[in-house]
Design an enzyme around this catalytic site. Sequence first.
Site, mmCIF file in Angstrom:
data_model
loop_
_atom_site.group_PDB
_atom_site.id
_atom_site.type_symbol
_atom_site.label_atom_id
_atom_site.label_comp_id
_atom_site.label_asym_id
_atom_site.label_seq_id
_atom_site.Cartn_x
_atom_site.Cartn_y
_atom_site.Cartn_z
ATOM 1 N N GLN A 1 -1.861 8.189 0.550
ATOM 2 C CA GLN A 1 -3.051 8.751 1.193
ATOM 3 C C GLN A 1 -3.971 7.840 1.518
ATOM 4 O OE1 GLN A 1 -4.212 11.844 -2.498
ATOM 5 N NE2 GLN A 1 -5.069 12.228 -0.601
ATOM 6 N N HIS A 2 -4.800 8.227 2.516
ATOM 7 C CA HIS A 2 -5.868 7.375 3.063
ATOM 8 C C HIS A 2 -5.755 6.419 4.251
ATOM 9 C CE1 HIS A 2 -7.401 8.774 -0.548
ATOM 10 N NE2 HIS A 2 -7.277 8.118 -1.413
ATOM 11 N N ASP B 1 0.064 12.149 -1.896
ATOM 12 C CA ASP B 1 1.017 11.898 -2.935
ATOM 13 C C ASP B 1 0.583 12.390 -4.190
ATOM 14 O OD1 ASP B 1 -1.157 9.885 -3.254
ATOM 15 O OD2 ASP B 1 0.163 8.296 -3.408
#
Length: 522
Positions: free
Chosen positions: A73-74, A289
């Site tokens: 992520q991110h 995830d």
Amino acid sequence: MSHTLVAGIDTSTQSTKVRITDALTGEQVRFGQAKHPDGTSVNPEYWWEAFQAAAEQAGGLDDVAALAVGGQQHGMVILDRQGNVIRDAMLWNDISSAPEAADLIEQFGAAPAEPGEPAEQTARGKERWVKAVGSSPVASFTLTKIAWVAAHEPDNAKKIAAICLPHDWLSWRIAGYGPVAEGEDAHLEALFTDRSDASGTIYYDAAQNEYRRDLIALALAPAYDEHVTPGADCAHVDTDSAPQATAHAEAIVLPTVLGPRDAAAVKASHAIAGKDIEGGCILGPGGGDNAMASLGLGMAVGDVSVSLGTSGVAAAIAENPVYDLTGAISGFADCTGHYLPLACTINGSRILDAGRAALGVDYDELAELAFQAEPGAGGITLVPYFDGERTPNRPDATASLTGMTLKNTTKANLARAFVEGLLCSQRDCLELIRALGASIERVLLIGGGAKSVAIRTLAPAILGMDVTRPATDEYVAIGAARQAAWVLSGQAEPPAWQLTIDGVDTAEPTPAVYEAYAAARG
């Protein structure tokens, strides 16, 4: 669907994994894996190459009827009009944007307090961010990285035609799209994502299912402020730059947010997978995830997973949005239409490594020593903030051992204190989630730290409830495969795959241990 195959793709920080799975049973049929380069910034083309290598190692995708991608992520992937990656993707573990995260909080808190709001500006800013998008800025989140590019690389910021996440970008490539020559259409509008990954950007409101382009404009503003020197503090940007940043933010292509079981559009005549399948391969929306792992574990409302890796992550499935106005809990979405309140500690299983190093023992010997001591380690308490901490937010903290006397300073008590300190830090996360109204009826313990016999034995006593240990497996890839099977089936609920449980650990709760820890950490 008894002989139908689906694929779950896990594009993590370290590698891409491809799990070919029986759509009916969830059993693994084939598997492949290829590593990614090290670092906190990576050219996404490496992910594409790793996916192709992992797919080949897994025996190819020609017989796969559906696939989905779960991803770290991110991470910030920015594209120009031709679909070229403008600069290396800044990953979740790139903390360069910590100053920008602080600036964004201060900007939100700058307006005078409304009735009921905190008087202190930073606390007020965090509260307003949580109300807006469910989470308060930290360096991990995508928006802070956009702000970093705007402040440090304004020319790159001005080129941005689309912003996406690692799983979005890889899914777009799998769907048949990619960079094109000048003047050609890159079909940036074909980018897609899901609620879980979008909710980790902090420019998407999962509760309202909408992007907040005004927040992207806020992050972009330094790129259009002629008075800002690249790399300077951008807490106060010239308001003259706002119209340009707003116009740019409105023009940027953001991935379409698909529903949990929606199929994505695949480029006509393109076939990276499903060449042997009539009608080709269906592509699911994918996800972040942590949300994919929860889907792989079959988690439902009332379940909380505690994952002990380099960091510690406690994630719960909640029916309704969860808002922690202090910003400690991130209010993410999951992959099924529910929510995924999540707390992350920087210090995870490495706490045990520190104990092993200090005592000169291996994992089994650490456990044996810990078992020789009584609960509470004879009065010694470890507050394990070795690398600072995120939950609670104490970035400059260090670890401390308290309560030591000549009588109680033994190897056994020290070993016990290290194990109890790790578990108490995770209990902190559970208590924060519980305090926000999320139900906690079952705890699932996963990750490398769950292999420790000391952790397994003491966890139920410290956490105050039985602890279920699923078998070690690739749960992000399993979750992606389960989503793919769900999309393929057209059913209202995902397939009910069997979760293998290694054991359920139980013990008499020792509340005094956590109480002593809470007092020591303050």
